[in-house]
Motif scaffolding. Structure first.
Motif, PDB file in Angstrom:
ATOM      1  N   GLU A  36       0.847  -1.191   0.000  1.00 31.43           N
ATOM      2  CA  GLU A  36       0.000   0.000   0.000  1.00 31.43           C
ATOM      3  C   GLU A  36       0.883   1.242   0.000  1.00 31.43           C
ATOM      4  O   GLU A  36       2.100   1.139   0.094  1.00 31.43           O
ATOM      5  N   LYS A  65      -3.916   9.709   1.081  1.00 34.14           N
ATOM      6  CA  LYS A  65      -5.011  10.440   0.408  1.00 34.14           C
ATOM      7  C   LYS A  65      -4.446  11.180  -0.808  1.00 34.14           C
ATOM      8  O   LYS A  65      -4.213  12.384  -0.778  1.00 34.14           O
ATOM      9  N   THR A  67      -4.373  10.895  -5.469  1.00 36.88           N
ATOM     10  CA  THR A  67      -5.178  10.407  -6.576  1.00 36.88           C
ATOM     11  C   THR A  67      -4.933   8.917  -6.789  1.00 36.88           C
ATOM     12  O   THR A  67      -3.858   8.403  -6.468  1.00 36.88           O
ATOM     13  N   LYS A  68      -5.920   8.246  -7.335  1.00 38.43           N
ATOM     14  CA  LYS A  68      -5.791   6.809  -7.607  1.00 38.43           C
ATOM     15  C   LYS A  68      -4.611   6.562  -8.559  1.00 38.43           C
ATOM     16  O   LYS A  68      -3.846   5.606  -8.384  1.00 38.43           O
ATOM     17  N   LYS A  69      -4.453   7.433  -9.541  1.00 37.93           N
ATOM     18  CA  LYS A  69      -3.353   7.291 -10.508  1.00 37.93           C
ATOM     19  C   LYS A  69      -1.998   7.392  -9.793  1.00 37.93           C
ATOM     20  O   LYS A  69      -1.119   6.549 -10.004  1.00 37.93           O
ATOM     21  N   TYR A  71      -1.386   6.879  -6.657  1.00 36.40           N
ATOM     22  CA  TYR A  71      -1.302   5.728  -5.754  1.00 36.40           C
ATOM     23  C   TYR A  71      -0.749   4.516  -6.495  1.00 36.40           C
ATOM     24  O   TYR A  71       0.181   3.850  -6.032  1.00 36.40           O
ATOM     25  N   GLU A  72      -1.319   4.229  -7.666  1.00 33.71           N
ATOM     26  CA  GLU A  72      -0.892   3.074  -8.448  1.00 33.71           C
ATOM     27  C   GLU A  72       0.520   3.253  -8.996  1.00 33.71           C
ATOM     28  O   GLU A  72       1.281   2.290  -9.077  1.00 33.71           O
TER      29      GLU A  72
END
Length: 186
Positions: A36, A65, A67-69, A71-72
């Motif tokens: 994570e 917290k 953006t998903k982008k 994070y990935e």
């Protein structure tokens, strides 16, 4: 300028102000897996030893917290770093997130495993026990030894290699138990 007088070589990097992120990578079933993304916010100017190992000095936001982008991308970069330098068992990569860009800072090939450390925190978030992580480390070591046997390496070298990993695994387990006892008695 006094640094030049004290040191033969210096490495200077541009300071990037941003949010500090970290990603742990472990190996499961012979594959590296990024866990994570945690954001680390320190109450001190720098995230130093005191901030890392003293309660309530640093705050860990898990999941971060962002953006998903982003994070990935952090998870992908951590896995790439782990695999590229042939890490085995576990690692933790640190990043700076600034203006929607991810900057790789460093990889830690022996991340902390104390009760306050980031990797165990990510394992807990993923519902993976510390014992399972130790088991994965040992299995990873044995898998590496099996590869060397298949490559017909010297038996003495394999014995030394196995002892090194066994010692490392016991050292990690002892380190964590000691830290848990210290925290319990403070």
């Amino acid at each position: 300028l006094s640094l030049y007088k004290k040191h033969k070589d210096l490495l200077c990097e541009k300071y990037i102000q941003g949010r500090e992120l970290t990603v742990a990578v472990i190996e499961k079933n012979k594959e590296s897996v990024a866990l994570e993304v945690t954001e680390v916010i320190s109450n001190m100017e720098f995230f130093n030893y005191k901030a890392k190992y003293s309660p309530n000095i640093a705050k860990h936001i898990l999941p971060a917290k962002i953006t998903k982008k982003a994070y990935e991308i952090c998870k992908e970069y951590a896995k790439i770093a782990h695999d590229t330098i042939n890490c085995r068992g576990l690692s933790r990569s640190d990043f700076i997130y600034y203006e929607d860009k991810i900057y790789f800072i460093e990889i830690n090939t022996q991340p902390g495993l104390t009760a306050l450390s980031l990797l165990p925190e990510q394992l807990k978030y993923k519902k993976t026990s510390f014992d399972q992580m130790i088991k994965n480390l040992i299995e990873c070591s044995l898998w590496k030894i099996d590869l060397k046997i298949k490559e017909k390496k010297d038996f003495l070298q394999l014995t030394n290699y196995f002892c090194h990993y066994l010692f490392f695994s016991l050292f990690i387990y002892t380190q964590v138990l000691t830290n848990l006892l210290i925290l319990h008695h403070t």
